[in-house]
Scaffold this active site. Structure first.
Site, PDB file in Angstrom:
ATOM      1  N   LYS A  25       0.871  -1.191   0.000  1.00  0.00           N
ATOM      2  CA  LYS A  25       0.000   0.000   0.000  1.00  0.00           C
ATOM      3  C   LYS A  25       0.896   1.226   0.000  1.00  0.00           C
ATOM      4  O   LYS A  25       1.761   1.373   0.862  1.00  0.00           O
ATOM      5  CB  LYS A  25      -0.898  -0.021   1.237  1.00  0.00           C
ATOM      6  CG  LYS A  25      -2.054   0.944   1.181  1.00  0.00           C
ATOM      7  CD  LYS A  25      -3.129   0.526   0.181  1.00  0.00           C
ATOM      8  CE  LYS A  25      -4.286  -0.188   0.852  1.00  0.00           C
ATOM      9  NZ  LYS A  25      -5.192  -0.806  -0.141  1.00  0.00           N
TER      10      LYS A  25
ATOM     11  N   THR B  29      -2.956  -5.772   0.684  1.00  0.00           N
ATOM     12  CA  THR B  29      -2.384  -4.428   0.854  1.00  0.00           C
ATOM     13  C   THR B  29      -3.183  -3.676   1.914  1.00  0.00           C
ATOM     14  O   THR B  29      -2.639  -2.833   2.631  1.00  0.00           O
ATOM     15  CB  THR B  29      -2.366  -3.629  -0.469  1.00  0.00           C
ATOM     16  OG1 THR B  29      -3.704  -3.333  -0.870  1.00  0.00           O
ATOM     17  CG2 THR B  29      -1.643  -4.372  -1.573  1.00  0.00           C
TER      18      THR B  29
ATOM     19  N   HIS C   5      19.009  29.561 -11.589  1.00  0.00           N
ATOM     20  CA  HIS C   5      19.736  30.707 -12.128  1.00  0.00           C
ATOM     21  C   HIS C   5      19.089  32.032 -11.751  1.00  0.00           C
ATOM     22  O   HIS C   5      17.862  32.179 -11.820  1.00  0.00           O
ATOM     23  CB  HIS C   5      19.795  30.622 -13.653  1.00  0.00           C
ATOM     24  CG  HIS C   5      20.443  29.360 -14.149  1.00  0.00           C
ATOM     25  ND1 HIS C   5      21.750  29.027 -13.869  1.00  0.00           N
ATOM     26  CD2 HIS C   5      19.958  28.343 -14.908  1.00  0.00           C
ATOM     27  CE1 HIS C   5      22.042  27.869 -14.429  1.00  0.00           C
ATOM     28  NE2 HIS C   5      20.974  27.412 -15.066  1.00  0.00           N
TER      29      HIS C   5
HETATM   30  O1  LIG Z   1      28.009  26.147 -11.255  1.00  0.00           O
HETATM   31  C1  LIG Z   1      27.810  26.001 -12.481  1.00  0.00           C
HETATM   32  N1  LIG Z   1      28.194  24.844 -13.086  1.00  0.00           N
HETATM   33  C2  LIG Z   1      28.005  24.625 -14.425  1.00  0.00           C
HETATM   34  O2  LIG Z   1      28.374  23.532 -14.964  1.00  0.00           O
HETATM   35  C3  LIG Z   1      27.390  25.656 -15.164  1.00  0.00           C
HETATM   36  N2  LIG Z   1      27.054  25.766 -16.472  1.00  0.00           N
HETATM   37  C4  LIG Z   1      26.468  26.996 -16.627  1.00  0.00           C
HETATM   38  O3  LIG Z   1      25.990  27.456 -17.706  1.00  0.00           O
HETATM   39  N3  LIG Z   1      26.435  27.660 -15.422  1.00  0.00           N
HETATM   40  C5  LIG Z   1      27.007  26.841 -14.499  1.00  0.00           C
HETATM   41  N4  LIG Z   1      27.224  26.991 -13.163  1.00  0.00           N
END
Ligand SMILES: O=c1[nH]c(=O)c2[nH]c(=O)[nH]c2[nH]1
Length: 306
Positions: free
Chosen positions: A20, A65, A258
Site C-alpha cells: 500500500k 495491501t 539561475h
Molecule cells: O556552477 C555552475 N556549473 C556549471 O556547470 C554551469 N554551467 C552553466 O551554464 N552555469 C554553471 N554553473
C-alpha cells in the site's frame, strides 16, 4: 486459461512487488498539555514468493495491501513514532518475519515537519507546517541485512555572494558571460546511506543524525566560496562524510536556480549586483555521489528512483 496453456506461453514473470502506497499517518503524542506531532507518508512494498498470484491467481501467499495499511496505523499506536527510520525498521521487520512468503520489505517514508506556535495563554498544541522541505527515508530488509537511506528534498538555499563561474569551455555556441560575483541558489535533493546493516550493531540515533547531517550540509553550502555548483556539491557531501561516521555515501541532485542580472541601462540605472531575474527553467542540473573511502556506491544515480 488453463495452467498448461499458461505454461506453454514463452512468457516469464520478472521482478514484482506490492503493497500500500502513501499511507498518511499523523501521530500525536500527549505529554500532559504539551503535544508532539509526527506526520508521515508511508509506502509499503513487499516481495517474495508471489509467483502464484500472478500466474494462477491463487492469493494463498498474499497478505492484502489493506492489511499492510492497517499495520501502519496499528504500529503508530503500539510503538509510537520515534523517528521515521525507527518506524520503518519496525514495519519491515514485522512483514518479513511474520509472513513466510514475504522475503523482502521496502518501506519508504516522507516526513513533513510542524513547528510549534508559541502563543501566550494556549496549551502546547498548536503547530504551523514548515516550508516545502520534506524529510525522506527508505528502509529495506531481506531477513538478514538492512539498508537505510535517508535524505531530504525541496530544501531551497541561496548565497547572494561568494559564488563565481568562469574559465569554462567556450565553443561557437557559448554566450554565457563569466561571473565573478553571482547568486548561487539550489533546491537540494539529497540521500545518504547509513552503514548500519546488521541488527547486532547498535542503531544510529536517527533523529540526531538527521539534524546534524542537515546542519553539516547547510553549513558547507554557506561556507564554501564556490567556483561552481559542482564544487559546492562535493564540499557538502565531504562535510557529511567527515562529520557523520554512520554515513558512507551521499548523493545529490542540485538544480542550479539561475538568477540573471537584469540590464537596467535602458532606464539609465546601474545594476550593481542588486536586481536579478529569478529564472524558472531551463535550469542546470548538477548531480553527484560522494563516498567514504572504500565504500560501495549503492544509491541510484537517478534520485527519482528512490
Ligand atoms: O556552477 C555552475 N556549473 C556549471 O556547470 C554551469 N554551467 C552553466 O551554464 N552555469 C554553471 N554553473
Amino acid at each position: 486459461m488453463t495452467d498448461s496453456a499458461a505454461q506453454a506461453r514463452p512468457v516469464f514473470l520478472g521482478q514484482n512487488q506490492y503493497g500500500k502506497a502513501e499511507n498518511r499517518v499523523v501521530r500525536v503524542t500527549r505529554d500532559g498539555a504539551t503535544h508532539h506531532v509526527k506526520d508521515l507518508n508511508v509506502s509499503v512494498s513487499l516481495s517474495g514468493d508471489m509467483d502464484e498470484v500472478h500466474l494462477s491467481g491463487s492469493n494463498a501467499n498474499v497478505l492484502p495491501t489493506d492489511t499492510t495499511k492497517n499495520t501502519v496505523y496499528a504500529f503508530a499506536k503500539e510503538y509510537g513514532i520515534d523517528s521515521a527510520e525507527q518506524f520503518g525498521v519496525h514495519l519491515a521487520r514485522h512483514f518479513v518475519t511474520s509472513q513466510e512468503p514475504i522475503q523482502k520489505a521496502r518501506i519508504r517514508i516522507e516526513e513533513y515537519s510542524w513547528e510549534r506556535i508559541e502563543a501566550a495563554g494556549e496549551g502546547e498544541h498548536s503547530f504551523a507546517r514548515q516550508g516545502q522541505e520534506t524529510r525522506l527515508t527508505q528502509i529495506t530488509y531481506d531477513g538478514s541485512s538492512w539498508e537505510v537511506v535517508s535524505g531530504l528534498k525541496d530544501l531551497v538555499v541561496m548565497n547572494t555572494t561568494d559564488s563565481e563561474f568562469w574559465g569554462y569551455v567556450k565553443d561557437k555556441y557559448t554566450t554565457l558571460p563569466e561571473a565573478y560575483d553571482r547568486i548561487l541558489a539550489t533546491q537540494v535533493s539529497a540521500r545518504w546511506r547509513f552503514n548500519w546493516s546488521d541488527e547486532e550493531r547498535e542503531m544510529p540515533d536517527w533523529e540526531e543524525s538527521y539534524t546534524q547531517t542537515r546542519k553539516a550540509l547547510l553549513s558547507a553550502f554557506a561556507e564554501t566560496y564556490s567556483l561552481s555548483l559542482q564544487q559546492t556539491l562535493f564540499q557538502m557531501g565531504a562535510r557529511i562524510i567527515e562529520q557523520r561516521e554512520e554515513i558512507d555515501e551521499v548523493r545529490f541532485a542540485l538544480p542550479n536556480k539561475h538568477h540573471f542580472l537584469v540590464d537596467l541601462k535602458p532606464f539609465g540605472l546601474k545594476n550593481d549586483n542588486e536586481v536579478y531575474l529569478a529564472a524558472d527553467r531551463p535550469y542546470g542540473l548538477i548531480e553527484g555521489t560522494i563516498l567514504r573511502d572504500g565504500a560501495e556506491a549503492r544509491i541510484p544515480a537517478d534520485l527519482t528512483n528512490l
